[in-house]
Design a protein around this motif. Structure first.
Motif, short mmCIF file in Angstrom:
data_model
loop_
_atom_site.label_atom_id
_atom_site.label_comp_id
_atom_site.label_asym_id
_atom_site.label_seq_id
_atom_site.Cartn_x
_atom_site.Cartn_y
_atom_site.Cartn_z
N VAL A 1 0.84 -1.19 0.00
CA VAL A 1 0.00 0.00 0.00
C VAL A 1 0.88 1.24 0.00
O VAL A 1 1.85 1.34 0.75
N ALA A 2 0.55 2.18 -0.87
CA ALA A 2 1.16 3.51 -0.83
C ALA A 2 0.33 4.33 0.15
O ALA A 2 -0.68 4.93 -0.19
N LEU A 3 0.75 4.33 1.40
CA LEU A 3 -0.08 4.77 2.51
C LEU A 3 -0.28 6.28 2.54
O LEU A 3 0.66 7.04 2.33
N VAL A 4 -1.52 6.70 2.81
CA VAL A 4 -1.80 8.12 3.01
C VAL A 4 -1.16 8.58 4.31
O VAL A 4 -0.91 7.78 5.22
N THR A 5 -0.89 9.87 4.41
CA THR A 5 -0.39 10.48 5.65
C THR A 5 -1.50 11.33 6.24
O THR A 5 -1.86 12.37 5.67
N PRO A 6 -2.07 10.93 7.37
CA PRO A 6 -3.16 11.73 7.96
C PRO A 6 -2.63 12.99 8.64
O PRO A 6 -1.56 12.97 9.26
N PHE A 7 -3.40 14.06 8.52
CA PHE A 7 -3.05 15.33 9.15
C PHE A 7 -4.18 15.78 10.07
O PHE A 7 -5.35 15.42 9.89
N PHE A 8 -3.83 16.62 11.04
CA PHE A 8 -4.82 17.36 11.82
C PHE A 8 -5.26 18.58 11.02
O PHE A 8 -4.67 18.92 9.98
N ALA A 9 -6.26 19.27 11.52
CA ALA A 9 -6.77 20.46 10.84
C ALA A 9 -5.71 21.55 10.72
O ALA A 9 -5.73 22.34 9.77
N ASP A 10 -4.77 21.59 11.66
CA ASP A 10 -3.72 22.61 11.61
C ASP A 10 -2.57 22.22 10.67
O ASP A 10 -1.60 22.96 10.54
N GLY A 11 -2.66 21.05 10.03
CA GLY A 11 -1.65 20.62 9.07
C GLY A 11 -0.57 19.73 9.65
O GLY A 11 0.25 19.20 8.89
N SER A 12 -0.55 19.56 10.95
CA SER A 12 0.47 18.68 11.55
C SER A 12 0.09 17.21 11.33
O SER A 12 -1.07 16.88 11.09
N VAL A 13 1.09 16.35 11.40
CA VAL A 13 0.87 14.93 11.16
C VAL A 13 0.15 14.30 12.34
O VAL A 13 0.54 14.49 13.50
N ASP A 14 -0.91 13.55 12.03
CA ASP A 14 -1.66 12.82 13.05
C ASP A 14 -1.01 11.44 13.20
O ASP A 14 -1.38 10.48 12.51
N PHE A 15 -0.04 11.33 14.10
CA PHE A 15 0.71 10.09 14.22
C PHE A 15 -0.13 8.95 14.81
O PHE A 15 0.09 7.79 14.47
N ASN A 16 -1.10 9.28 15.66
CA ASN A 16 -1.96 8.23 16.21
C ASN A 16 -2.76 7.56 15.10
O ASN A 16 -2.86 6.33 15.02
N GLN A 17 -3.34 8.38 14.21
CA GLN A 17 -4.10 7.81 13.11
C GLN A 17 -3.18 7.07 12.13
O GLN A 17 -3.54 6.03 11.58
N LEU A 18 -1.98 7.61 11.93
CA LEU A 18 -1.01 6.93 11.06
C LEU A 18 -0.72 5.53 11.59
O LEU A 18 -0.69 4.55 10.82
N GLU A 19 -0.53 5.41 12.87
CA GLU A 19 -0.25 4.10 13.46
C GLU A 19 -1.46 3.18 13.35
O GLU A 19 -1.32 1.98 13.11
N GLU A 20 -2.66 3.73 13.52
CA GLU A 20 -3.87 2.91 13.39
C GLU A 20 -4.03 2.38 11.97
O GLU A 20 -4.37 1.21 11.77
N LEU A 21 -3.79 3.24 10.98
CA LEU A 21 -3.89 2.80 9.59
C LEU A 21 -2.82 1.75 9.27
O LEU A 21 -3.08 0.79 8.54
N THR A 22 -1.63 1.95 9.83
CA THR A 22 -0.56 0.98 9.62
C THR A 22 -0.94 -0.39 10.18
O THR A 22 -0.79 -1.42 9.51
N GLU A 23 -1.44 -0.42 11.39
CA GLU A 23 -1.83 -1.69 12.02
C GLU A 23 -2.96 -2.35 11.23
O GLU A 23 -2.97 -3.58 11.06
N TRP A 24 -3.90 -1.56 10.77
CA TRP A 24 -5.02 -2.10 9.98
C TRP A 24 -4.51 -2.74 8.70
O TRP A 24 -4.96 -3.82 8.32
N GLN A 25 -3.58 -2.09 8.05
CA GLN A 25 -3.02 -2.64 6.82
C GLN A 25 -2.36 -4.01 7.09
O GLN A 25 -2.56 -4.96 6.33
N VAL A 26 -1.58 -4.10 8.15
CA VAL A 26 -0.94 -5.38 8.48
C VAL A 26 -1.99 -6.45 8.75
O VAL A 26 -1.89 -7.58 8.26
N SER A 27 -3.03 -6.09 9.50
CA SER A 27 -4.07 -7.05 9.85
C SER A 27 -4.88 -7.52 8.65
O SER A 27 -5.45 -8.61 8.66
N GLN A 28 -4.92 -6.69 7.59
CA GLN A 28 -5.69 -7.02 6.40
C GLN A 28 -4.91 -7.83 5.38
O GLN A 28 -5.42 -8.17 4.32
N GLY A 29 -3.65 -8.14 5.67
CA GLY A 29 -2.87 -8.99 4.79
C GLY A 29 -2.02 -8.27 3.78
O GLY A 29 -1.47 -8.89 2.85
N THR A 30 -1.85 -6.95 3.92
CA THR A 30 -0.96 -6.20 3.05
C THR A 30 0.47 -6.72 3.21
O THR A 30 0.91 -7.02 4.31
#
Length: 296
Positions: A9-38
């Protein structure tokens, strides 16, 4: 040895409204990808809006994905830019934080002649011990890697494959033909609607945008292809076509990032010059995601 076979997966980078990186969501998406068989994750690719990340953010995103994956699947860091020294800085940084491989796009805007292109990749390759994938996507860079240059670049010891997003199946067939004797050189589809065709030519799978919202199906598609089950793979590929057209109806990653938000029930933010998709695009996304069986 190939970095991976199957679906990355060419993973999206989630941001907060202020433009900073949402690392919690990034980690959640990463874990989901692993669990889905990527089979692998590309951090800081085009779909990850890497071109608007600062150097520190770029390396921090890669590091966050590496730590969350924790060795379960390869993490491939996008480190290509149009300045060789800058690309070396990003590449060595990615190696330092534990990336398993690099994805290096061709120089854009200033581009290069063939000798300059070779030296660009050679200097980057010499700066790290990691395996490197070339990335040819002329629709974004206005620079295509022709087959004879792929063969020349493959003489650089740690260049081990290519993400081919030219859209030119004839060119990709020629690359497959001239690289056929090198069993360790991998060709990955860079276009979601050409996974079947490229894998049938001897490709090793895909580096996918649609896998952001359909990772399990994309993984199954590549596994069926690699196992030679072309009939089921054809069904899976064709079923994705309407959704693929939708997520590329505006410039990537605008629609697919919105689709991730719809699927996960999260807000979607971009960095300029990217902005929110049109209402028509959102309505189309909702319709095609529902038709495909994706529910938020």
């Amino acid at each position: 040895m190939k970095i991976f076979e199957g679906s990355a997966v060419a993973l999206v980078t989630p941001f907060f409204a202020d433009g900073s990186v949402d690392f919690n969501q990034l980690e959640e998406l990463t874990e989901w990808q692993v669990s889905q068989g990527t089979d692998a994750i590309v951090a800081c690719g085009t779909t990850g809006e890497a071109s608007t990340l600062t150097n520190d953010e770029h390396i921090a995103v890669i590091e966050a994905v590496v730590k969350k994956v924790d060795g379960r699947i390869p993490v491939i860091a996008g480190t290509g830019v149009n300045d060789t020294n800058h690309a070396i800085e990003l590449s060595t940084g990615a190696e330092r934080v534990g990336a398993d491989a690099l994805l290096v796009v061709t120089p854009y805007y200033n581009k290069a002649n063939e000798d300059g292109l070779f030296m660009h990749y050679e200097k980057i390759a010499q700066s790290v011990k990691l395996p490197i994938l070339l990335y040819s996507v002329a629709s974004r860079t206005n620079f295509n890697i022709p087959p004879h240059m792929v063969k020349r670049l493959a003489t650089i010891p740690n260049i081990v494959g290519i993400k081919e997003a030219s859209g030119d199946i004839s060119q990709i067939a020629t690359i497959a033909q001239i690289m056929a004797e090198d069993q360790d050189f991998a060709i990955y589809s860079g276009n979601d609607d050409q996974v079947l065709a490229i894998t049938a030519l001897g490709g090793s799978g895909t580096i996918s945008t649609i896998a952001n919202i359909a990772p399990k199906a994309t993984s199954e598609l590549t596994k069926r292809l690699l196992a030679g089950d072309y009939e089921r793979a054809r069904q899976l590929q064709l079923a994705q076509i309407p959704l693929i057209h939708t997520i590329f109806s505006e410039v990537n990653p605008i629609p697919v990032k919105k689709a991730v938000g719809l699927l996960k029930g999260t807000e979607t933010h971009y960095r300029l010059p990217l902005s929110q998709p049109s209402e028509a695009t959102v309505a189309r996304l909702e319709k095609e995601m529902q038709a495909y069986g994706l529910e938020g």
